[in-house]
Design a protein around this motif. Sequence first.
Motif, PDB file in Angstrom:
ATOM      1  N   ALA A 216       0.950  -1.088  -0.234  1.00  0.00           N
ATOM      2  CA  ALA A 216       0.040  -0.023   0.029  1.00  0.00           C
ATOM      3  C   ALA A 216       0.771   1.270   0.015  1.00  0.00           C
ATOM      4  N   THR A 220       1.109   3.937  -3.052  1.00  0.00           N
ATOM      5  CA  THR A 220       0.932   5.633  -2.872  1.00  0.00           C
ATOM      6  C   THR A 220       2.019   6.340  -3.469  1.00  0.00           C
ATOM      7  N   ARG A 292      -8.615  11.834   5.862  1.00  0.00           N
ATOM      8  CA  ARG A 292      -8.019  10.429   6.115  1.00  0.00           C
ATOM      9  C   ARG A 292      -7.212  10.492   4.706  1.00  0.00           C
ATOM     10  N   TRP A 314      -7.039  10.134  -2.147  1.00  0.00           N
ATOM     11  CA  TRP A 314      -6.849   8.896  -1.488  1.00  0.00           C
ATOM     12  C   TRP A 314      -6.403   7.809  -2.372  1.00  0.00           C
ATOM     13  N   THR A 315      -5.506   6.906  -1.873  1.00  0.00           N
ATOM     14  CA  THR A 315      -4.812   5.617  -2.588  1.00  0.00           C
ATOM     15  C   THR A 315      -5.000   4.454  -2.051  1.00  0.00           C
ATOM     16  N   PRO A 316      -6.392   4.068  -2.070  1.00  0.00           N
ATOM     17  CA  PRO A 316      -6.379   2.534  -1.349  1.00  0.00           C
ATOM     18  C   PRO A 316      -6.094   1.570  -2.276  1.00  0.00           C
ATOM     19  N   HIS A 317      -5.493   0.679  -1.565  1.00  0.00           N
ATOM     20  CA  HIS A 317      -4.907  -0.531  -2.239  1.00  0.00           C
ATOM     21  C   HIS A 317      -5.382  -1.767  -1.324  1.00  0.00           C
ATOM     22  N   ALA A 318      -5.973  -2.905  -2.272  1.00  0.00           N
ATOM     23  CA  ALA A 318      -6.424  -3.997  -1.869  1.00  0.00           C
ATOM     24  C   ALA A 318      -6.084  -5.055  -2.848  1.00  0.00           C
ATOM     25  N   ILE A 322     -11.898  -3.298  -5.537  1.00  0.00           N
ATOM     26  CA  ILE A 322     -12.764  -2.538  -4.778  1.00  0.00           C
ATOM     27  C   ILE A 322     -13.698  -1.847  -5.729  1.00  0.00           C
ATOM     28  N   ALA A 327     -16.923   3.502  -3.478  1.00  0.00           N
ATOM     29  CA  ALA A 327     -15.670   4.128  -2.996  1.00  0.00           C
ATOM     30  C   ALA A 327     -16.230   5.649  -3.194  1.00  0.00           C
ATOM     31  N   ILE A 352      -9.822   9.449  -5.875  1.00  0.00           N
ATOM     32  CA  ILE A 352      -9.301   8.297  -5.548  1.00  0.00           C
ATOM     33  C   ILE A 352      -8.525   7.572  -6.754  1.00  0.00           C
ATOM     34  N   THR A 354      -6.964   3.758  -7.324  1.00  0.00           N
ATOM     35  CA  THR A 354      -6.607   2.549  -6.965  1.00  0.00           C
ATOM     36  C   THR A 354      -6.477   1.343  -8.121  1.00  0.00           C
TER      37      THR A 354
END
Length: 401
Positions: A216, A220, A292, A314-318, A322, A327, A352, A354
């Motif tokens: 993650a 970013t 956040r 935001w840089t969500p990593h999963a 997702i 989101a 965002i 991702t």
Amino acid sequence: MNEVLARVQELGESLDDPLHVWPRLREAWERAENEQDPRMAEIVRQAQDIMPRLKDLEPRIRRVLRRSRELTPLDRVQEMDRASMRWLVRQPGRTIAERAGAGQRILATVRREDFDTPENRVLHAYTRLAFEVSREWMREHPRAGASRRYARVESFSKFCKAFAGELDALGVGVADSGITPNYVLMQDLNYRTVYAAWRRLLEEERVLDDLWSWQAETWTDFSVLAIVLALDELDEAELVAQSPIVWRGEATLGRWFDQDRPIAVFWLRHTGRIVEVQARPETPSVLLALSRAHVALRITDVSRRDMPRRVAVWTPHAMERIDLSDAVTRANERLAEIQRVSQPEVLRNGLILTPSHGTYETRFAEGARTRVDGVALEASGEGLRFGLDAIRTFAHSEIYR
């Protein structure tokens, strides 16, 4: 993960020329957009440099003569040691022929060729690892089959697989990663080169193991570089300030480089605005902390006395893809909530970024005063090209809002 890591590590290569960091990085990323022109990697370099060494070693693999005691025909006995002499005198009979028995064999010292040496165990470990890494590299670049690099890696992979089979048939073991190099590994040119190449591949495997834990953070870093490149390509954008970037020899907690804040500042000559790219600010503003988000754009209009605008990124990593629609909706609701907080800044929009996991797309959600855009992108090929185009479109619309 390999592609994300490659995009970030290309920054390290671009830092060799501090005056042209971003143009050089853009060129590297443009090459990554072309899936038929696969990325340079350690295994590609080794396919070119190590193959001659392996071909030179194959017909003359180093061997040693080891002594052992075996029942040997009398006419072939060449050497006996103290233990074999004691064995002989304990046998019944008065002459050597009688003591040899019906089979006419006695215990004697014989010398056998043995290939299971430390240097050959390293050679065996390297060929097996090189085969696995090259096969993985080819799986990552299925559309590059016609390229020269792909053909070179494919040939190297086949040779390493065959060579590993030969070493296995000769009874050569596989070296542990912590083996201490002996005289041959340090002095023989071919073995020394193979040992150094093996260590480099092991180091890459360790880096990838760390990336599993801190991917993650690496994502970013990749997103920050993508935003900077998108802003740098605006026609009127001029890079007026760039923080010192310190490249690390190895990642620490997933971070490959350190930089001051902001990482880049752009001046829009005709519009009269300043755009700052802030990555992981040490003292984030109240609204940014409430959002956040670890990355933000700060847009200042020097011709007006309005408060600077911030855009949360935001840089969500999963590990799984997702739901981008959900989101952006939830992020927009978050921005709407923090509008109630009175602060000397404006934060009403967000972005965002991702991983797309193969399905790249854009989505957005907006309210009365807020809007959040989402981009699902890849780190190579069409997914990278799509993502960079989407980030450019967002930056253009947000800056000129």
